[in-house]
Design a protein around this motif. Structure first.
Motif, short mmCIF file in Angstrom:
data_model
loop_
_atom_site.label_atom_id
_atom_site.label_comp_id
_atom_site.label_asym_id
_atom_site.label_seq_id
_atom_site.Cartn_x
_atom_site.Cartn_y
_atom_site.Cartn_z
N ALA A 121 -4.66 2.39 12.54
CA ALA A 121 -5.67 2.22 11.49
C ALA A 121 -5.03 2.11 10.11
O ALA A 121 -5.58 1.46 9.22
CB ALA A 121 -6.65 3.39 11.52
N THR A 122 -3.85 2.72 9.93
CA THR A 122 -3.19 2.63 8.63
C THR A 122 -2.72 1.21 8.33
O THR A 122 -2.44 0.90 7.16
CB THR A 122 -1.98 3.57 8.57
OG1 THR A 122 -1.02 3.21 9.58
CG2 THR A 122 -2.42 5.02 8.82
N LEU A 123 -2.62 0.36 9.35
CA LEU A 123 -2.24 -1.03 9.10
C LEU A 123 -3.30 -1.78 8.29
O LEU A 123 -2.99 -2.80 7.66
CB LEU A 123 -2.01 -1.77 10.42
CG LEU A 123 -0.81 -1.33 11.26
CD1 LEU A 123 -0.82 -2.03 12.61
CD2 LEU A 123 0.48 -1.63 10.51
N MET A 124 -4.52 -1.28 8.29
CA MET A 124 -5.59 -1.94 7.56
C MET A 124 -5.65 -1.50 6.10
O MET A 124 -6.48 -2.01 5.34
CB MET A 124 -6.94 -1.67 8.24
CG MET A 124 -7.04 -2.24 9.65
SD MET A 124 -8.66 -1.99 10.39
CE MET A 124 -8.64 -0.21 10.66
N ILE A 125 -4.80 -0.56 5.70
CA ILE A 125 -4.80 -0.07 4.32
C ILE A 125 -3.73 -0.82 3.53
O ILE A 125 -2.54 -0.68 3.83
CB ILE A 125 -4.54 1.44 4.27
CG1 ILE A 125 -5.56 2.19 5.12
CG2 ILE A 125 -4.58 1.94 2.83
CD1 ILE A 125 -5.30 3.68 5.21
#
Length: 282
Positions: A121-125
């Protein structure tokens, strides 16, 4: 008469199709190489100007732009800073990502799917969202304007963990079981069984990490103030004036910035292709 490969190669339609394919590939390669060739040509053109549009014709080529670049800034110190930050960042990412990938790919623990999903999910930040919190954190730790501040956000990579985890999942578990029967523990399996078999993925991650660190501009711009700590993208930004810009000098700096990336890719391209195919990335 059966249709053999030799007959197909002699078929005019087959020859025309192959010729069209080669022409399309050559055209695509030319389109991709043109910006780099234009950059090189502009860097060796006396008083290079962009007003006349793109041109690959050089009259009276000169290296004055490279001399001006060396005189206008401590270019060798800046290049050394970029290499230091890029190499250390790459090594740290390989170490942390490989260990995390082994844990996600081979170890069983509670909430593993949740933790792995949180990493992904951190890839979307985007980095722009994290710049302010990271800057506040570095300020409170009194680490601004240091090499550590440049390296801290790049020590771990969610993309690297995902890439290597996919590669680890592709290694047969029977090899782990055989090593366990021989008395090997997790550390030995990790170092002597898994890592040698995922070298293409490691090479792919190394190139991506090196390129990302080498081309990083926003975070060094925020955290670095001292000229002696500047990296190459920051140094190149200082070449653009408010009213006038010496484009031949800017292009010379761009060539200096591009060459290491091109060399790294040319050396590791075979491993990159293998890493992409082994990990299932497209």
């Amino acid at each position: 008469m059966p249709d053999t490969p030799t007959r197909r190669r002699r078929d005019p339609r087959h020859v025309a199709g192959r010729a069209g394919l080669y022409l399309a590939v050559a055209l695509g390669a030319g389109i991709m190489l043109f910006p780099f060739l234009w950059t090189v040509v502009t860097s060796i053109t006396p008083s290079g100007s962009l007003s006349g549009g793109p041109s690959l014709v050089v009259q009276d080529p000169t290296l004055d732009a490279y001399r001006t670049l060396a005189d206008s800034m401590p270019i060798w110190r800046i290049i050394a800073n970029s290499f230091l930050v890029a190499i250390v960042s790459t090594v740290l990412q390989l170490v942390t990502a490989s260990m995390a990938a082994y844990a996600f790919g081979r170890l069983e623990f509670k909430a593993k799917p949740v933790v792995f999903a949180a990493y992904l999910a951190t890839l979307m930040i985007p980095l722009q969202v994290l710049v302010v919190p990271l800057f506040i954190q570095m300020t409170r730790l009194q680490l601004n304007d240091t090499y550590f501040a440049l390296l801290a956000p790049t020590i771990a990579s969610a993309f690297g963990i995902f890439l290597l985890r996919q590669a680890v999942e592709g290694v047969p578990r029977e090899l782990d079981e055989a090593a366990t029967l021989d008395g090997a523990g997790h550390l030995r399996i990790f170092g002597t069984v898994i890592m040698p078999l995922v070298r293409p993925a490691l090479a792919t991650l190394a190139v991506f990490a090196f390129m990302g660190s080498w081309n990083s501009f926003l975070w060094p711009l925020v955290v670095i103030r001292s000229p002696e700590l500047m990296t190459l993208p920051l140094g190149l930004a200082t070449l653009q004036g408010q009213f006038t810009t010496q484009w031949d000098v800017v292009m010379a700096g761009s060539v200096v910035s591009i060459l290491p990336i091109a060399l790294v890719y040319l050396v590791a391209q075979r491993h990159i292709i293998a890493g992409m195919s082994h990990t299932g990335l497209k």
